[in-house]
Design a protein around this motif. Structure first.
Motif: not given
Length: 284
Positions: A9-27, A29-34
């Motif tokens: 569904s459209p909501i599932e598609r939005i969450w699919y990409y949003a989830f990957r963007v959130i994971c990328g931002m968290v990663l 945030f953790l890796v950039f200082p290193l």
């Protein structure tokens, strides 16, 4: 991660990409200082910032001077020696005690198992500054403050909970029928322990030992309380360098420690996969 289904569904598609963007931002945030410290460790000038030459990728802006300083400076070499000696002996103690404790806690007839487990993992729960202060007063009263033995015992106490947890997790899938079969074939308890139990729990023991080693190698608060200048470790030397003498050598050391930690984590992942394969063999 599962692939996006064509009937989503459209909501599932939005969450699919949003989830990957959130994971990328968290990663990030953790890796950039290193990642930032790696190019800064090659700075040609004693600054903690990117120079115009570095931003322009001019070879004149880069140098290995700070790595040479690390490998030739007696203060840093002494810190490396202390870190290795303390971490190795602390790992041996914590692995031995933690493995024996995990084997005892895994027995179904063990009384007060929850209470004993809580006490054993308390160094992970209690704030480190409180543990360090308590160790300082206790070791001062028994003459261990400012000695290698005192620091080793303190780090062993901090590393033991990691061994207990990893070995206990390994023993969850342990088949006690193997012990009974070994006894029925005439093996002594000692022979059963070394020929049956140890090979099966070895991945968990090694994983716990690596965690204990990393804990001791990276620890700075307890060694500041319990140790003295003769027991200065790499984290202590880095902490002192930041306070007293700002030098990019600290960034070079941080880069080397990051690479060293990545190698240890890679080893842990290999052991984890081996442990899962061994459990799969046992379950089939």
């Amino acid at each position: 991660m599962a692939a996006l289904q064509p009937y989503a569904s459209p909501i599932e598609r939005i969450w699919y990409y949003a989830f990957r963007v959130i994971c990328g931002m968290v990663l990030f945030f953790l890796v950039f200082p290193l990642i930032v410290i790696i190019p800064l460790s090659f700075n040609a000038v004693p600054f903690f910032t990117f120079t115009p030459e570095m931003l322009a990728l001019d070879p004149a802006g880069y140098s290995t001077e700070w790595y040479r300083d690390f490998f030739t400076n007696p203060n840093w070499l002494g810190a490396v020696e202390n870190s290795l000696i303390i971490a190795v002996f602390a790992t041996i103690l914590s692995t031995s005690f933690g493995t024996l404790a995990a084997l005892g806690l895994s027995r179904p007839v063990m009384p007060y198992r929850t209470l004993i487990m809580s006490i054993l993992i308390s160094p992970m729960i209690v704030p480190l500054i409180i543990s360090a202060a308590g160790m300082f007063f206790f070791y001062s009263s028994v003459g261990l403050q400012g000695t290698h033995i005192g620091v080793i015992l303190a780090h062993a106490a901090l590393g033991t909970p990691f061994v207990v947890i990893t070995v206990t997790a390994t023993l969850v899938g342990f088949d006690n029928n193997l012990i009974r079969a070994s006894a029925s074939l005439g093996a002594t308890p000692v022979r059963t322990f070394f020929k049956v139990i140890v090979p099966l729990i070895t991945p968990g023991v090694i994983s716990g030992a690596l965690f204990a080693f990393i804990t001791s190698f990276d620890e700075v608060v307890v060694v500041l309380f319990v140790g003295s200048f003769d027991q200065r470790t790499i984290p202590w030397q880095m902490f002192s360098g930041i306070r007293e003498q700002i030098s990019p050598t600290i960034l070079a050391v941080a880069t080397l420690l990051t690479i060293f930690s990545m190698l240890l984590l890679f080893s842990l992942e290999l052991l984890r996969r081996r442990n899962e394969r061994m459990r799969g063999i046992q379950q089939t």
